[in-house]
Every structure is written in C-alpha cells, then in structure tokens.
Design a protein around this motif. Structure first.
Motif, short mmCIF file in Angstrom:
data_model
loop_
_atom_site.label_atom_id
_atom_site.label_comp_id
_atom_site.label_asym_id
_atom_site.label_seq_id
_atom_site.Cartn_x
_atom_site.Cartn_y
_atom_site.Cartn_z
N ARG A 43 0.83 -1.21 0.00
CA ARG A 43 0.00 0.00 0.00
C ARG A 43 0.86 1.26 0.00
NH1 ARG A 43 -5.53 -0.77 3.43
NH2 ARG A 43 -6.09 -2.84 2.67
N ALA A 44 1.91 1.24 0.80
CA ALA A 44 2.79 2.41 0.86
C ALA A 44 3.51 2.62 -0.47
CB ALA A 44 3.80 2.26 2.00
N ALA A 45 3.86 1.52 -1.15
CA ALA A 45 4.57 1.63 -2.43
C ALA A 45 3.72 2.37 -3.45
CB ALA A 45 4.96 0.25 -2.93
N VAL A 46 2.42 2.08 -3.48
CA VAL A 46 1.54 2.80 -4.41
C VAL A 46 1.54 4.29 -4.07
CG1 VAL A 46 -0.84 3.05 -5.18
CG2 VAL A 46 0.11 0.77 -4.81
N CYS A 47 1.48 4.61 -2.79
CA CYS A 47 1.50 6.02 -2.38
C CYS A 47 2.84 6.67 -2.74
CB CYS A 47 1.23 6.15 -0.89
SG CYS A 47 -0.41 5.59 -0.38
N VAL A 48 3.94 5.95 -2.53
CA VAL A 48 5.26 6.49 -2.89
C VAL A 48 5.35 6.72 -4.39
CG1 VAL A 48 7.72 5.96 -3.00
CG2 VAL A 48 6.47 5.54 -0.90
N ASP A 49 4.84 5.75 -5.16
CA ASP A 49 4.87 5.89 -6.62
C ASP A 49 4.01 7.07 -7.06
OD1 ASP A 49 5.75 4.89 -9.20
OD2 ASP A 49 3.66 4.33 -9.53
N ASN A 50 2.83 7.21 -6.46
CA ASN A 50 2.00 8.38 -6.77
C ASN A 50 2.72 9.67 -6.43
OD1 ASN A 50 -0.07 6.73 -7.64
ND2 ASN A 50 -1.17 6.79 -5.70
N ALA A 51 3.40 9.66 -5.29
CA ALA A 51 4.09 10.88 -4.85
C ALA A 51 5.23 11.24 -5.79
CB ALA A 51 4.61 10.70 -3.42
N ARG A 52 5.99 10.24 -6.20
CA ARG A 52 7.12 10.57 -7.08
C ARG A 52 6.63 10.98 -8.47
NH1 ARG A 52 9.76 6.65 -10.39
NH2 ARG A 52 8.40 4.89 -10.83
N ARG A 53 5.55 10.33 -8.94
CA ARG A 53 4.98 10.76 -10.22
C ARG A 53 4.44 12.18 -10.12
NH1 ARG A 53 3.59 6.42 -13.86
NH2 ARG A 53 4.30 4.41 -13.03
N TYR A 54 3.76 12.45 -9.01
CA TYR A 54 3.23 13.80 -8.81
C TYR A 54 4.37 14.81 -8.73
CZ TYR A 54 1.74 17.85 -6.12
OH TYR A 54 1.54 19.12 -5.66
N THR A 55 5.44 14.45 -8.01
CA THR A 55 6.58 15.36 -7.88
C THR A 55 7.18 15.66 -9.24
OG1 THR A 55 7.04 14.49 -5.66
CG2 THR A 55 8.81 15.67 -6.79
N ARG A 56 7.32 14.60 -10.06
CA ARG A 56 7.89 14.81 -11.39
C ARG A 56 6.97 15.69 -12.25
NH1 ARG A 56 8.80 9.97 -12.30
NH2 ARG A 56 7.07 9.39 -13.67
N GLU A 57 5.67 15.41 -12.20
CA GLU A 57 4.73 16.23 -12.98
C GLU A 57 4.69 17.66 -12.44
OE1 GLU A 57 -0.04 16.47 -14.00
OE2 GLU A 57 0.85 14.58 -13.33
N ARG A 58 4.75 17.77 -11.10
CA ARG A 58 4.72 19.11 -10.52
C ARG A 58 5.97 19.90 -10.90
NH1 ARG A 58 6.16 21.93 -5.82
NH2 ARG A 58 4.51 23.31 -5.02
N ASP A 59 7.13 19.23 -10.90
CA ASP A 59 8.35 19.92 -11.30
C ASP A 59 8.27 20.37 -12.76
OD1 ASP A 59 9.36 19.54 -8.78
OD2 ASP A 59 10.57 17.79 -9.31
#
Length: 842
Positions: free
Chosen positions: A423-439
């Motif tokens: 479950r945490a891995a999905v959240c981490v993956d979402n976070a890193r994808r969001y971070t990349r898109e946000r950047d």
C-alpha cells in the motif's frame, strides 16, 4: 460426599449431608488408619455382593481392581479429602467403576479414620463428567464467594497448576494467595459483577496466563449458576483462546488505519516516514525505509539494476528516542550486497524474516560493520525485510527489527508487513509521479512568467509567485508587465481555471495572446473581449479533441485584470474579468481597494466588460494579485482583504519588502492554491521630457514641425538623432495633413527611447507598401520602418496616433531611464508661420 446429590445448602450439617447421601443409595464404609475395613453398610453389600463379615478386618486395597491414583495416595498421606473414580471388584468377579469420596475423621486419640462413600455414576452424569473433563476449552466453576470449586484439565494446562492448587482460589490469585497475577484484575472484577447481578457477561482480555509461553487473546464467558429457586449459587467461567481471530482483527485494523495514515501527502519522504510510523506503532521496534536512487530519478523500467543498486535512506522510526539503532542517517546513500537478505528480497521480490544468527551477522558485517555493533548493543534478535513494489516497479525496501518485543517475527507479521509495504509503495509511486509532474509544470510555469521587468520609466516593479503545494498541482496564475507605445505600460494579472501541466500550457497561450493584443494597443475592455473569444475557442478545441470522456464546455476558463498606465497624463485605465480588485497605497501609506466594475470570467462569452479610469499620484503603489492570496480554507474573503490591507500599509516602504511582508502574512508554507503578486510604484514622466505642438492642416507647416523638433532635440542634447527625426516628423505630419483631419498634434517624448507621435482625427490607419519604380510616393513609411526601432499606430477616442521610436545613444539612454534631463521646461505651442519651407523630398 457424593457428586450426584445435587446442590447442597451451605449451612447443612455434615452428618445430615452424609445421611442424605446414604439414603439416596450411596454405599458407605469405614476404615482405620491402617486401611482395614471397620464398618460396612447394607448398600455396600448390595453394590459389591460382600457380606459385612467377609470384608470387616480386611484391607480396603483388596477390594480395588486397580491401584489408587497418585493424587489419592497424596491425599491419604496428608491426610485430606479426596474424590475420584476407582475400579473395584464384585464378589462374583466382574469389575465395577464407582465414584469414591474419602473423608478423614479423627478419634479421641487423634488417630485418622476414613469415611468412604461410593456411588455408581449414572450414564448421563458420567458423560457430563467426561465432557467437562475432556472439553478442550478451559472451564472453571466458582461458588458464591468467587472461590474455585472445580476445574477441567484444559484449565489446569492454561494455568500451569493441578486442580488442587487452583481450588479455593479467586480468579488471578497466586497459589500462595499473597498476590494477584498481572493482567487478571479486570477479569476478577467481572466475576464479582456477575455473582452480584446474575447476568451473563462476555469478557475479552489479552494476557499472559502462567501456563502459556506468551500472551494470548481470551474470549471469556461468565455465566451465573442458579438453583431451582433462582438463587445464585455460583458461576461458570469458560475461556476461548481467540488469539488467531484477535490477530486477524488487529491486522485488518492496522490495514484500515494505514489507509488514513499512509499517503496523507504527495511527498515521497513523508510517505516513507508514515510507513515507518505504522510499523513501529503496531509490531516492530524499529523500521527503516530505503528507496532506490534509480526509482527516485524516474526509472520506469521496473528492473533491478545489474550493478550494485544504490539506496537512499528515506525514513527511520524506533520505539527508542532518536532511533539509536540506525547507523546510516536519513538522506545518505548506501548499498547492499546481492547475497545479503536485502539483496535477495530486492531480486526475488518476496519478503523474508530471519533470526540474527551467525550467518545473519556475517551478512550485516559485510554490508556495514557498524550495523553489527548496533545489533549487539540493542539486542536485536529478529529482522524482517519486505520489498516496496508498485505497478511493476521496484521502489526500495522496508527493514524491520525487534529488540524490546521478546517474540520473534512470524508468518503473520510478514504477511502484514508485505501488505503495508504494498500500500505504501503505491503512495510512494503516486508521490514521485506527482513530484515529477509538478516539477515539469512548475518549470513550464516559471519559464512562461517574466524573468525580469523590462526597462521603462512608468513604474517600478516587484513580483512574487508561490506555487500550490496541494495534490491538485500547479495552477495557471500569471502576471506580466508589457511596455506600450507612448511610454505607457500595461499591467496584467490572470488566473486559469484548473491545475497541472494543462493549466500551465493554457496560461502560456493566454499570456501570449494578451501580449499580442497589447501590441495592437487595444483598450482594456476591448482586449478582454478579444481574450474572452480566445478562451471560448480553446474550450471548444479541447472538447472536440477529447477522444474519451470529453470535458464539458466551460471547463477552460480564466480571470484577468488588465490595466494601462500613462506616465504623461498620470492616468490608469483598468478592466477586470472576474478578478479580485487591485489595492492602491497612497504615498502617505493609506490603503484602499479601487472601485473597479467587475466583469464576467473569461470563457462565458457575450457579456460586456467595463473600464474605469483613475488619476494616480506619483509614488503611489498598485498591488495586483490572484485570488489564492486572499482566499484560504481557514478564512473568508473579507478577512483576507483585511489582512492584505494591513500587510500593504505604511509609507516609504521598498517594494521587495512589501512583497515579502504580504506573503509572510497571508500565504502559509504549503498554500492550497497558487499565488501571483505584482506590486508597482507609480512614476510620472517629467514635463521637461515631453514636447507637443498643434499642427495646422497646411503643407507649409511641415517645415516648421521639423524645425521645432530639431530645436527640442538640441535642448535634450540629441542632435545626433536630428536627421532621422526630421525625416520621421516630415513623413508622419505630411501623411496626417494629406489623409487625416484636424486637429493634428506632434509630440516628442524622451523615455528609454525617443518617441515621435503624430495624432489626427481620422480613424484610418496607414499601411506600409512597396512602391513601384515609377511611383512618386509610397516610400515614406518604408523609410520610417527601416530607420527606427519600431513604429505603429493606435486608435484613440478622437482618431488615431502614428508613432515611431528611435534608440538613444548609450549615455542618453541611461539618463533617460533614470529620469535625468538637462532642461526643466516643456515645449508646447502651434506649428506655423515663420516662412519655413516644407521638407524637401529626398
């Protein structure tokens, strides 16, 4: 005392109880201290067939077909009452199983005699006895005082004591009766409550029974025992080991809790910290989260690198303050060998737990000798490693350990740790994808915003942009400062509906459109009308291009405020489309919000926009902003405007200081929406830098116009620009006389460039064309375009203005930008008279 006599009144005399037992068919006998039969009842004769003369004087042991149980022999030696099942031999040789009750009696000399009663259990009673004794659930019976009177073998196993040590004790009372067993206090209170109220009561407890190796979950049923009259005579306690069900419920509870605690923000580091917190809150004494550098860098292949993978320590948590077990600090990079447990988990994708034995110590020593010292120092006895994988991509590892919890990890712990890691891995993956898109969106946003204010004398500029930190992503807020003809400047602030890359791209298109429309010198209301049409077209294009689930019309929208300030007239013309009103700070520090009519947001279409004009004194400050500055989830608009008023107030403040103060007062560290702030200090163009003349509609006035322009250039020490200025004045004034209408005005402005303007009452704009070889005219505007920096026309309320700009010499340009001039007078008057000849055709 026989077991089939039913309930016995507490105050019934012993002799009466025994007599009642004999009368109900119990066989009775007596024996002396040596075990010889001294008395034999008629019921005993009927039970075994022996006459009194056959057995009196004989040993009781001769009547037994099997030796007495060990606990019976112990009771005989103490002596103490005993009851149990024995097998005796009938006179005709067959065996009879009876329930024997032995009661010690003392004679006058202190010698021990025994009173014995025997009954043949009825089949149902025998089955009941066997059922209670062999029932796998621990059962105990208590009397009215809460003292144990009977237990089965399962209860003896749980308590780790034989029945005789438990009888006469209260729940949770030690064998010596001097202390209470830890964890049993609540159960003892529950027993007393049932005996007092007579109501059946369930009780759940997590405790360590003396006969069990570790703590268990127990579901205890407490039932009152009543006689025929309904009086409470005792209590039955049955305990069900519900450890498996309890652990399953706890795992489900932890998983439910993780859905709330893990992934609360789209931040990779915070998500890893939340996972470590959940681990240590429930079943680990410390937890580490190591993420692969390749995954953090955006690797989407999902393959583990062939070379030694590099991890970044992202989070750690411990039940001990300061995480003393950790030898690699958060943020540091490190690696694991492929033959280590961590390397195998990374390769196989399956979790494992292992005891810290010599092999484990060697693995840790090879990777990090400091880790082995930490293991020995803190007594870590079990480690558990699980992978973090999401959408086929390996993101890292979670490492758990125990040192304060004595039990090692088991399969259930591994299963729960893997589920939490997934479950945490999905959240981490979402976070890193969001971070990349946000950047990406932020880089696009910043590239589209002005990097520095253009050189101009009309205003002093300071600005700030703060991106949103919410999950919605970067918005479409923007601001701009656009130089216009005639030393004027346009101030723009806008906000596109939506967030993310799409909003940033839409913002870029609108900003470009505003700049294009501003170059045409449209009035603010006309510009917003054109911009509204552009937004409608963008919305239509997006709706038509969507292949699946097309967006609803109206999803592309924006708000905008457009203002034009003229430093010559010191007037500012504004219009807004659904945007917050600007604030003005007067030179004495007073703050007010301009009374500017509100127009509809861009993208609605068909509704007009209104303009308003304001005379602004030199030194005043205008603050233009987006709604993210004054709107917030924890305050309403009025409170936001009041806070902005306080943050802007005060005389003589620097613009950068004002911007910092506004953000500090109104914008949190993690704003929910983007914030754009544009603050400008109004400047006025000195009268000495403007010269204007009225020109009669007579061709003879052209020469006079050239002469006056040259005189003004001499006053400004710009004689080097005389030739080009004469040509520009001659061409523009001649065109105004020929094709325009009165009144005609010539104006020179000294700003960062030399501006020459000719205005007339005609609305017909000139067009540059290429003259043919034998044409006598048509070359004037072409020459103006080639000899000046730029030229153009703009419509006014009374007609049009044609203008051209020339670059100043370097020294003069610096003086012009700083507002330094050599003459304090202005030139205004009429061109005519004097007999000057018009400029000769060249």
């Amino acid at each position: 005392m026989s077991t089939n006599t039913g309930a016995v009144e507490k105050d019934e005399p012993v002799d009466e109880r025994r007599a009642a037992s004999v009368n109900r068919g119990a066989a009775a006998a007596a024996a002396d201290a040596g075990g010889l039969v001294t008395a034999w009842s008629d019921a005993a004769r009927r039970l075994l067939g022996f006459e009194p003369g056959d057995v009196i004087g004989c040993s009781v042991a001769d009547l037994l077909a099997e030796p007495l149980p060990v606990d019976a022999l112990r009771s005989l030696a103490e002596p103490d009452e005993w009851s149990g099942t024995v097998v005796v031999q009938h006179r005709d040789g067959h065996l009879v199983e009876v329930r024997l009750d032995a009661h010690p009696l003392l004679d006058g000399a202190g010698a021990v005699h025994w009173f014995l009663t025997a009954t043949v259990p009825e089949p149902a009673a025998q089955l009941q006895k066997w059922a209670l004794e062999q029932f796998p659930v621990p059962v105990a019976l208590f009397d009215q005082d809460g003292l144990a009177v009977s237990t089965n073998s399962a209860m003896e196993g749980v308590m780790g004591r034989p029945s005789r040590d438990l009888l006469g004790r209260r729940v949770g009372e030690s064998v010596d009766g001097r202390r209470r067993l830890p964890g049993f206090e609540g159960l003892g209170d529950a027993v007393q409550r049932v005996l007092r109220t007579g109501e059946t009561m369930p009780y759940e407890a997590w405790l360590h029974a003396p006969g069990e190796p570790r703590e268990h979950a127990w579901l205890v049923s407490l039932s009152p025992l009543k006689d025929n009259a309904g009086r409470i005579r005792g209590l039955c306690l049955a305990a069900m080991d519900s450890t498996e069900q309890f652990l399953a419920r706890r795992r489900l509870s932890v998983l439910n809790e993780s859905g709330v605690r893990i992934g609360s923000t789209l931040d990779v580091a915070r998500t890893a910290e939340e996972l470590a917190e959940v681990y240590t809150a429930h079943f680990a004494d410390f937890a580490l989260v190591d993420l692969l550098e390749s995954a953090l860098a955006g690797d989407e292949t999902g393959a583990v690198p062939d070379a030694a993978p590099v991890f970044r320590r992202t989070a750690c948590r411990s039940v001990l303050e300061g995480c003393p077990e950790v030898t690699i600090p958060v943020g540091a990079t490190h690696g694991y060998r492929k033959d280590s447990p961590q390397g195998r988990v990374l390769t196989d994708g399956r979790g494992l737990f292992h005891a810290v034995d010599e092999a484990g110590r060697r693995w840790w020593a090879a990777d990090s000798p400091d880790s082995v010292r930490s293991i020995d120092t803190h007594g870590i006895h079990t480690l558990l490693v699980v992978p973090l994988r999401a959408r086929g991509i390996t993101l890292g590892l979670a490492i758990l350990g125990r040192h304060r919890t004595p039990e090692p990890f088991d399969d259930d712990d591994l299963l729960l740790a893997k589920e939490l890691a997934a479950r945490a891995a999905v959240c981490v993956d979402n976070a890193r994808r969001y971070t990349r898109e946000r950047d990406t969106a932020l880089a696009l946003q910043r590239s589209l915003l002005p990097q520095h204010a253009p050189r101009q004398a009309a205003v002093e500029v300071a600005s700030r942009y703060r991106p949103a930190s919410s999950r919605a992503g970067i918005g479409g807020d923007w601001f701009d400062v656009i130089p216009l003809s005639g030393a004027r400047v346009a101030l723009v602030v806008g906000d596109v509906v939506g967030h993310g890359v799409q909003a940033s791209a839409t913002m870029g298109r609108l900003r470009t459109a505003v700049r294009t429309l501003a170059d045409v010198d449209l009035a603010p209301d006309e510009l917003l009308t054109q911009l509204d049409d552009i937004v409608l077209r963008l919305d239509s294009e997006r709706t038509q291009d969507a292949a699946e689930e097309p967006p609803s019309p109206g999803e592309v929208g924006a708000t905008c405020l457009y203002a034009v300030y003229d430093p010559v007239s010191r007037r500012c013309t504004m219009a807004r489309a659904g945007h917050p009103v600007p604030a003005m700070v007067t030179p004495d520090g007073k703050v007010s919000f301009l009374d500017l009519p509100i127009g509809p947001p861009l993208g609605l279409g068909g509704l007009p926009f209104e303009t308003a004009e304001f005379d602004i004194s030199e030194g005043s400050i205008l603050a233009l902003y987006t709604d993210g500055l004054v709107h917030a989830p924890d305050r309403d608009l009025d409170d936001g405007l009041a806070m902005l008023r306080r943050a802007l107030g005060g005389p003589g403040r620097a613009l950068e200081e004002i911007c910092d103060g506004v953000l500090r007062s109104l914008v949190p560290d993690r704003p929910a929406d983007d914030v754009a702030l544009l603050v400008v200090r109004i400047r006025a163009l000195e009268a000495s830098r403007v010269a204007a003349w009225d020109v009669p509609a007579d061709p003879s006035s052209v020469a006079r116009a050239r002469a006056l322009a040259c005189e003004q250039l001499a006053t400004w020490h710009l004689e080097d620009l005389g030739f080009v200025t004469e040509l520009v004045v001659s061409e523009l004034v001649t065109n105004a006389i020929r094709y325009g209408g009165s009144p005609i005005q010539l104006r020179l402005i000294l700003d960062t460039a030399l501006i020459c303007e000719v205005s007339d009452s005609s609305s017909t704009a000139p067009h540059m064309r290429r003259a043919r070889v034998f044409d006598e005219g048509g070359r004037g505007l072409l020459l103006v375009a080639q000899l000046t920096q730029r030229w153009g026309s703009r419509h006014t309320r009374t007609g049009k203005t044609i203008w051209a700009e020339q670059a100043l010499p370097t020294a003069r340009a610096e003086n012009g930008a700083s507002g330094t001039v050599s003459d304090t007078g202005s030139s205004r008057g009429a061109v005519g008279g004097g007999g000057e000849k018009p400029l000769a055709r060249r």
